[in-house]
Design an enzyme around this catalytic site. Structure first.
Site, PDB file in Angstrom:
ATOM      1  N   ASN A  96       0.798  -1.227   0.000  1.00 26.63           N
ATOM      2  CA  ASN A  96       0.000   0.000   0.000  1.00 26.63           C
ATOM      3  C   ASN A  96       0.830   1.276   0.000  1.00 26.63           C
ATOM      4  OD1 ASN A  96      -1.751  -2.037   2.122  1.00 26.63           O
ATOM      5  ND2 ASN A  96      -2.566  -1.504   0.121  1.00 26.63           N
ATOM      6  N   VAL A 103       1.821   7.059   0.277  1.00 25.11           N
ATOM      7  CA  VAL A 103       0.937   6.120   0.957  1.00 25.11           C
ATOM      8  C   VAL A 103      -0.416   6.094   0.255  1.00 25.11           C
ATOM      9  CG1 VAL A 103      -0.256   5.628   3.135  1.00 25.11           C
ATOM     10  CG2 VAL A 103       2.094   6.506   3.160  1.00 25.11           C
ATOM     11  N   CYS A 104      -0.910   4.893   0.029  1.00 25.21           N
ATOM     12  CA  CYS A 104      -2.235   4.713  -0.567  1.00 25.21           C
ATOM     13  C   CYS A 104      -3.100   3.990   0.456  1.00 25.21           C
ATOM     14  CB  CYS A 104      -2.130   3.904  -1.858  1.00 25.21           C
ATOM     15  SG  CYS A 104      -3.723   3.665  -2.676  1.00 25.21           S
ATOM     16  N   ILE A 105      -3.901   4.771   1.158  1.00 29.24           N
ATOM     17  CA  ILE A 105      -4.796   4.229   2.176  1.00 29.24           C
ATOM     18  C   ILE A 105      -6.107   5.009   2.075  1.00 29.24           C
ATOM     19  CG2 ILE A 105      -3.881   5.749   3.962  1.00 29.24           C
ATOM     20  CD1 ILE A 105      -4.251   3.483   5.983  1.00 29.24           C
ATOM     21  N   HIS A 109      -7.881   9.335   0.857  1.00 33.69           N
ATOM     22  CA  HIS A 109      -8.535   9.621  -0.417  1.00 33.69           C
ATOM     23  C   HIS A 109      -9.626  10.665  -0.204  1.00 33.69           C
ATOM     24  CE1 HIS A 109      -7.256   5.366  -1.874  1.00 33.69           C
ATOM     25  NE2 HIS A 109      -6.260   6.245  -1.912  1.00 33.69           N
TER      26      HIS A 109
END
Length: 183
Positions: A96, A103-105, A109
């Site tokens: 992730n 960071v992709c959480i 978003h």
């Protein structure tokens, strides 16, 4: 207003509400002893850019335990209505986290409908989130990767198909983070 060198400068008006909120939240995190292993400070005295050290305990139920990871959080002027961006500056291998460290959480978003229908609105950013809840979510994410839509394809694939190699790569990442933590 202009500086003595003739360059335009910001007028000394009241601080923005985002700056006031962030100032309070930073002060709270710096004095809060309930979250061990997190150290926050400003980058170049800019309230909208934080440097955060995550010093993960060996006791934590995570492959990343013992790691010391430098991250950066950049807050928009519209905070808390829109989320900050978070990036690991210490290299980290995780499904992730994009290879560039971003960071992709879900909670980072924007609070809008997911065009792919993957995330519900309740999983995305909400103004009730704080830097503390973001960091706690990221620490949780380290222990429980979401491999359904990985930001790092290689890490996601290894997590699913070759746990031994995944763990070897993470252990190297943790060792490197310890060796380079204070540079």
């Amino acid at each position: 207003m202009t500086s003595p060198a003739g360059r335009a400068t910001e007028s000394p008006g009241p601080r923005s509400s985002a700056a006031i909120i962030l100032g309070r939240q930073l002060k709270q995190m710096q004095s809060d002893k309930d979250i061990p292993g997190i150290s926050c400070g400003l980058v170049d005295n800019n309230i909208f850019e934080w440097e955060v050290m995550l010093m993960l305990s060996d006791e934590q139920d995570s492959l990343y335990g013992g790691g010391i990871f430098r991250t950066r959080m950049i807050f928009p002027s519209t905070y808390p209505h829109l989320p900050p961006k978070m990036k690991f500056e210490t290299p980290i291998f995780h499904p992730n986290v994009y290879p560039n460290g971003e960071v992709c959480i879900s909670i980072l978003h924007p609070p809008e409908e997911d065009q792919y229908g993957y995330e519900s609105a309740s999983e995305r950013w909400s103004p009730v989130q704080t830097p503390e809840t973001i960091l706690l979510s990221v620490i949780s994410m380290l222990g429980s990767p979401n491999d359904e839509s990985p930001a790092n394809i290689e890490a996601g694939k290894l997590w699913r198909t070759d746990q031994k190699e995944f763990k070897r790569r993470v252990r190297k990442c943790v060792r490197d983070s310890q060796e380079n933590a204070w540079e």
